[in-house]
Design an enzyme around this catalytic site. Structure first.
Site, PDB file in Angstrom:
ATOM      1  N   VAL A 246       0.707   4.734   5.102  1.00 30.16           N
ATOM      2  CA  VAL A 246       0.226   3.626   5.930  1.00 30.16           C
ATOM      3  C   VAL A 246       1.376   2.642   6.195  1.00 30.16           C
ATOM      4  O   VAL A 246       1.435   2.031   7.261  1.00 30.16           O
ATOM      5  CB  VAL A 246      -0.996   2.937   5.277  1.00 30.16           C
ATOM      6  CG1 VAL A 246      -1.475   1.779   6.125  1.00 30.16           C
ATOM      7  CG2 VAL A 246      -2.121   3.942   5.081  1.00 30.16           C
ATOM      8  N   GLY A 247       2.307   2.555   5.259  1.00 31.23           N
ATOM      9  CA  GLY A 247       3.492   1.722   5.484  1.00 31.23           C
ATOM     10  C   GLY A 247       4.212   2.118   6.766  1.00 31.23           C
ATOM     11  O   GLY A 247       4.669   1.271   7.541  1.00 31.23           O
TER      12      GLY A 247
ATOM     13  N   CYS B 196       1.297   0.409  -9.070  1.00 34.00           N
ATOM     14  CA  CYS B 196       2.427   0.947  -8.297  1.00 34.00           C
ATOM     15  C   CYS B 196       3.672   1.137  -9.163  1.00 34.00           C
ATOM     16  O   CYS B 196       4.481   2.015  -8.885  1.00 34.00           O
ATOM     17  CB  CYS B 196       2.740   0.037  -7.124  1.00 34.00           C
ATOM     18  SG  CYS B 196       3.044  -1.663  -7.622  1.00 34.00           S
TER      19      CYS B 196
ATOM     20  N   GLU C 182       5.672  -3.279   0.766  1.00 32.67           N
ATOM     21  CA  GLU C 182       5.624  -3.075  -0.695  1.00 32.67           C
ATOM     22  C   GLU C 182       4.912  -1.744  -0.918  1.00 32.67           C
ATOM     23  O   GLU C 182       3.690  -1.674  -0.888  1.00 32.67           O
ATOM     24  CB  GLU C 182       4.854  -4.230  -1.360  1.00 32.67           C
ATOM     25  CG  GLU C 182       5.548  -5.572  -1.263  1.00 32.67           C
ATOM     26  CD  GLU C 182       6.754  -5.674  -2.195  1.00 32.67           C
ATOM     27  OE1 GLU C 182       6.847  -4.888  -3.156  1.00 32.67           O
ATOM     28  OE2 GLU C 182       7.614  -6.540  -1.937  1.00 32.67           O
TER      29      GLU C 182
ATOM     30  N   GLY D 152       0.830  -1.214   0.000  1.00 33.01           N
ATOM     31  CA  GLY D 152       0.000   0.000   0.000  1.00 33.01           C
ATOM     32  C   GLY D 152       0.855   1.249   0.000  1.00 33.01           C
ATOM     33  O   GLY D 152       2.013   1.223  -0.430  1.00 33.01           O
TER      34      GLY D 152
END
Ligand code: NAD
Length: 532
Positions: A232-233, A284, A250, A228
């Site tokens: 948020v990572g 991504c 990722e 994501g």
């Protein structure tokens, strides 16, 4: 770089938790699945407790069991092909071909690779032994971590969740699957279908939104795999830090695409626009922006105009081969980028349909919003540079990208860019397709940590446990008893000699030959001094 999700903060968030609960079609779930969805902490603790008990039982470590579960997952893909295509169309208006190639085929091939190579991946490794351990057994054992959490993203809602899940199963773990709440239909498909095919004692789907993920992250896992946004990572990484849980992140970022004047620009335009406009840029590793000279820019735009017309006709909105932006929030964010620079191609949009035409922007400034955050949509800005050194400086002045694209036929320039920059991966003369090669897939720096796919998928979810089994026999003891006190200089020299790393010729059965020579020497010594 600003996070692409920063628009959340100004009230334009795609879904608040209350919206998510409203939007998530709980009434359509089976009773069995409803039972799994317990938003209380205790509910999660019960689920995790059950998974821990299953892991401790050793059931998931059995290779036959792992293969059976992977084969069941394969059957799930085969028997629900149309449901998968329909769910993707409902969430993202994903064209059928993109659903097959980007999701079903990717998931199926990953599974086939894991099933076919599982025995080899899971086999213990026998590393080289030094002189000091020549009579010992030195092994690297492949141990599953335990109960792992896999959190998926909405843009490829099935494969971004189920490919790492397959790696976790292959490695012998129990798994909690957390699909993205934004891809509602795919999330429901996983929650409904997964328990029908795989062992619910070992694998559990937990649906829900931010609130539920936040609660889940308060629990202790043995590994967390997150796909994501960078924002948020960071939250996931901070939560993992509490228990020092190993984590793969990722993430995203801006993947640059360099073009020089040595390539066929029609072919380059096709490969770049395909990577950019598949899934309407919500990928991504989509090329985020182009770096080229002013002369190449002009020709590239002309080629692009022809390519877009050839692919989608005069009215892109009517094309069945062009998707839609997944959320209103992302749509609004993308439309504001149209104010950056000059629209050289495309530029149409329709809020009622969340449609945005493939768009190329020129004359963008380096500080424009479109150059500060990941675009994640079908808008392609072009940044002008004078030469290759300019391009390298431009790339190196920003966060390390997930992918770097180089279009050139000049091998010296290709090597110069590869050697002078850092990226999760490099793809020369194409875009996105490196995702399906036998390559580790993952970011570096701000674009993430860790990698997966194929053997790297298995390895990600595996702890390599070193195991030394010392021989208890007389010779082995004699070889190492210099370590015991009282210490002397001679003993220290002997130990240094024994421990020293040497480059040996790889002689087959070297330790057996050495043991034989040692035995022969001992026999000769005993015969000469004791039995004569
Ligand atoms: P996201 O980070 O918003 O959401 C992903 C998951 O995180 C969801 O399951 C969601 O429930 C959870 N989540 C969201 N907010 C949270 C919070 N505050 N606390 C705890 N959990 C929360 O990402 P997204 O919007 O689904 O995906 C888009 C981003 O992901 C882009 O930046 C893209 O580049 C990146 N991405 C990376 C890869 C990759 O393989 N590297 C693949 C796809 C997407």
């Amino acid at each position: 770089m600003e996070d692409w999700n920063s628009w959340d903060d100004n009230g334009d968030a795609p879904l608040l938790t209350s919206d998510i609960k409203r939007e998530f079609p709980f009434d359509l779930l089976s009773n069995q699945t409803k039972n799994l969805i317990d938003f209380e902490m205790d509910g999660y603790e019960n689920i995790l407790g059950q998974l821990r008990a299953t892991f401790r039982s050793g059931k998931t470590k059995d290779l036959k069991y792992r293969k059976k579960q992977l084969e069941a997952l394969l059957r799930l893909y085969e028997e629900n092909r149309e449901e998968i295509i329909n769910a993707l169309a409902a969430d993202l208006r994903r064209p059928r071909q993109e659903a097959i190639v980007f999701e079903i085929d990717v998931m199926t091939n990953e599974l086939l690779g894991l099933i076919n190579n599982l025995d080899e991946y899971a086999a213990p490794i026998k590393p080289d032994k030094g002189v000091a351990n020549m009579f010992d057994k030195v092994t690297i054992l492949k141990e599953p971590f335990g109960v792992v959490l896999v959190i998926g993203a909405w843009n490829y809602p099935l494969q971004l969740l189920l490919v790492p899940v397959a790696g976790a199963i292959a490695a012998g773990n129990c798994v909690v699957l957390k699909p993205s709440e934004i891809s509602v239909h795919c999330s429901r498909f996983i929650a409904e279908t997964f328990p029908k095919y795989l062992d619910s004692d070992a694998y559990q789907v937990i649906s829900g939104g931010i609130e539920e993920t936040t609660s889940l992250l308060k629990h202790q896992f043995d590994y967390i795999f997150y796909t994501g946004s960078n924002r948020v990572g960071q939250i996931v990484h901070a939560a993992a830090n509490k228990y020092l849980t190993p984590t793969t992140l990722e993430l995203g970022g801006k993947s640059p695409c360099y073009i020089d004047d040595t390539v066929d620009l029609n072919r380059a335009a096709k490969r770049i626009l395909w990577g950019k406009n598949s899934n309407v840029g919500q990928t991504c590793i989509a090329p985020d922006y182009i770096i080229c000279t002013k002369e190449i820019e002009k020709k590239f735009i002309e080629e692009s105009r022809n390519v877009i017309k050839e692919w989608y006709g005069d009215d892109v909105q009517q094309s069945p081969d062009y998707g839609r932006i997944a959320t209103d929030g992302n749509f609004k964010r993308l439309v504001t980028f149209m104010n950056c620079g000059t629209i050289a191609l495309g530029g149409k949009f329709d809020a009622s349909d969340r449609f945005i035409e493939p768009t190329i922007l020129t004359d963008v400034s380096h500080d424009d919003p479109v150059m500060r955050e990941e675009i994640f949509g079908p808008i392609l800005p072009i940044v002008n540079i004078h030469d290759i050194h300019d391009a390298i400086d431009f790339i190196n002045a920003r966060d390390k990208p997930l992918s770097l694209y180089i279009f050139t036929s000049n091998n010296k320039d290709r090597d110069l860019i590869i050697d002078s920059t850092s990226a999760g991966a490099v793809c020369v003369n194409d875009t996105v397709v490196h995702f399906v090669c036998n390559l580790p897939f993952g970011g570096v720096g701000a674009s993430g940590m860790g990698a997966y796919h194929g053997k790297y998928n298995f390895d990600t979810f595996t702890h390599e446990k070193g195991c030394l089994e010392k021989s208890m026999d007389y010779v082995s003891e004699k070889l190492s008893d210099a370590r015991y006190p009282p210490y002397t200089d001679n003993k220290a020299s002997y130990l240094s000699f024994m421990m020293k790393k040497r480059k040996f010729w790889k002689i087959p059965f070297f330790s057996h030959i050495l043991a034989f020579a040692f035995g022969a020497a001992a026999a000769y010594y005993l015969k000469k001094y004791y039995f004569n």
